[in-house]
Write an enzyme that holds these catalytic residues in place. Structure first.
Site, mmCIF file in Angstrom:
data_model
loop_
_atom_site.group_PDB
_atom_site.id
_atom_site.type_symbol
_atom_site.label_atom_id
_atom_site.label_comp_id
_atom_site.label_asym_id
_atom_site.label_seq_id
_atom_site.Cartn_x
_atom_site.Cartn_y
_atom_site.Cartn_z
ATOM 1 N N ASP A 1 -3.994 -0.020 5.898
ATOM 2 C CA ASP A 1 -3.074 -0.764 5.036
ATOM 3 C C ASP A 1 -3.847 -1.343 3.863
ATOM 4 O O ASP A 1 -4.598 -2.310 4.009
ATOM 5 C CB ASP A 1 -2.405 -1.888 5.843
ATOM 6 C CG ASP A 1 -1.308 -2.601 5.067
ATOM 7 O OD1 ASP A 1 -1.175 -2.362 3.847
ATOM 8 O OD2 ASP A 1 -0.582 -3.404 5.680
ATOM 9 N N HIS B 1 0.739 0.811 7.357
ATOM 10 C CA HIS B 1 1.695 -0.206 6.931
ATOM 11 C C HIS B 1 3.115 0.316 7.197
ATOM 12 O O HIS B 1 3.486 1.387 6.736
ATOM 13 C CB HIS B 1 1.502 -0.469 5.432
ATOM 14 C CG HIS B 1 2.391 -1.550 4.894
ATOM 15 N ND1 HIS B 1 2.101 -2.882 5.037
ATOM 16 C CD2 HIS B 1 3.567 -1.484 4.223
ATOM 17 C CE1 HIS B 1 3.057 -3.599 4.460
ATOM 18 N NE2 HIS B 1 3.955 -2.774 3.969
ATOM 19 N N CYS C 1 6.424 -6.235 7.261
ATOM 20 C CA CYS C 1 5.958 -5.993 5.888
ATOM 21 C C CYS C 1 6.112 -7.276 5.072
ATOM 22 O O CYS C 1 5.521 -8.285 5.415
ATOM 23 C CB CYS C 1 6.703 -4.824 5.259
ATOM 24 S SG CYS C 1 6.503 -3.260 6.138
#
Length: 251
Positions: A189, A221, A134
Site C-alpha cells: 500500500d 490496499h 480505506c
C-alpha cells in the site's frame, strides 16, 4: 448467525440529509451500535453485505453515505466488479468528491451519525464501535478523537494517509482518543508505508492509547473488498476475526 434485517434510512445533518443503510438483528431489540465507514467506492452491495455480517454477530450497524453532499447513493455509477486500472475515469470521478470531504465536514457529520444511533431504539445505551475501510479508517480515527466519550472501540482496515505532513494528520489526534483501536495495514500500500505505520503506532503508544497495529503481508490496499481487484480472502477473514474480537472486548 442471528437473522438480520436491513433497511434504508435518512439522517439529518447540519448540511442536509444523508442516505444510509441500517442493518440489525431481526429481533427488534436494542444491540450495541456500530458505525461503518465506507471506502472511496461508497455504499454498494459489498458494503451492505459487510454491515449485514456485523449485524448477524449481534450489532446494530449504520452505514452512512459520507459523500451525500454530492448526491444520494450511488454517488458515482460503478461496475459490479471494480477495476480502476481498466477504467481510469473511476478515480477521475471519485477524487474531487473525496477531496471535498474536509476534516471539518466529516467531524460535523460524524456527530450527526452518533446522535442518530443514540436516538434509535435499536441501539443499546452507551458508546458505540466503529469500523472503517480505506478512507473510512481515517474517518474512524477522526470520530474516535472528536467524540472520545461516545466511542468505545474503533477499527481501521487498509487505511491510507494516516500519517501526513498536514496539521490535521490523523496520527496527531492520538492524544484525544480514549477508545481501544485496531488497525490492519496492507504491506502493498503506497498510501501507508511501513515507516508511516511505525510513526502512527508510536504516536498511539506515546499517547497511551490501547492499540494494536498489524501489517497484513501480501495484502493490497482494499483487501476486504470482494468486488475489487484488491481483494484477498485470507486478509479479509483475518480482518473479520480482529474486528469481532475488538468489538467483543468493547461490549
Amino acid at each position: 448467525m442471528t437473522a438480520v434485517q436491513g433497511t434504508d434510512v435518512d439522517i439529518t445533518t447540519e448540511d442536509g440529509t444523508t442516505d444510509a443503510y441500517l442493518a440489525h438483528p431481526a429481533d427488534g431489540l436494542p444491540h450495541p451500535g456500530v458505525l461503518l465507514y465506507q471506502d472511496a467506492f461508497g455504499i454498494r452491495p459489498r458494503l451492505k453485505s459487510m454491515a449485514d455480517r456485523l449485524a448477524g454477530a449481534g450489532y446494530t450497524v449504520l452505514l452512512p453515505n459520507v459523500f451525500y453532499r454530492s448526491g444520494r447513493t450511488p454517488v458515482v455509477e460503478l461496475p459490479e466488479f471494480i477495476d480502476p486500472s481498466a477504467d481510469p475515469t473511476i478515480w477521475q470521478r471519485l477524487m474531487p468528491i473525496m477531496m471535498s470531504l474536509t476534516p471539518e465536514l466529516s467531524d460535523r457529520d460524524s456527530g450527526a451519525y452518533l446522535d442518530w444511533l443514540a436516538e434509535s431504539p435499536l441501539v443499546a445505551d452507551g458508546p458505540v464501535g466503529i469500523t472503517g475501510y480505506c478512507m473510512g479508517a481515517r474517518l474512524a480515527m477522526r470520530t474516535a478523537a472528536a467524540f472520545p466519550d461516545r466511542v468505545a472501540a474503533a477499527g481501521g482496515f487498509h487505511g491510507g494517509r494516516m500519517v501526513t505532513d498536514d496539521a490535521d494528520s490523523p496520527h496527531l489526534l492520538a492524544g484525544r482518543v480514549t477508545a481501544e483501536l485496531y488497525f490492519g495495514f496492507a504491506d502493498q500500500d503506497q498510501s501507508m508505508t511501513e515507516d508511516q505505520i511505525r510513526i502512527f503506532q508510536e504516536a498511539l503508544d506515546a499517547a497511551g492509547v490501547r492499540n494494536t497495529c498489524e501489517i497484513y503481508r501480501g495484502a493490497a490496499h482494499g483487501y476486504t473488498q470482494a468486488d475489487t481487484t484488491s481483494y484477498s480472502a485470507a486478509a479479509d477473514e483475518r480482518h473479520w476475526a480482529a474486528l469481532l474480537d475488538l468489538l467483543k472486548r468493547a461490549f
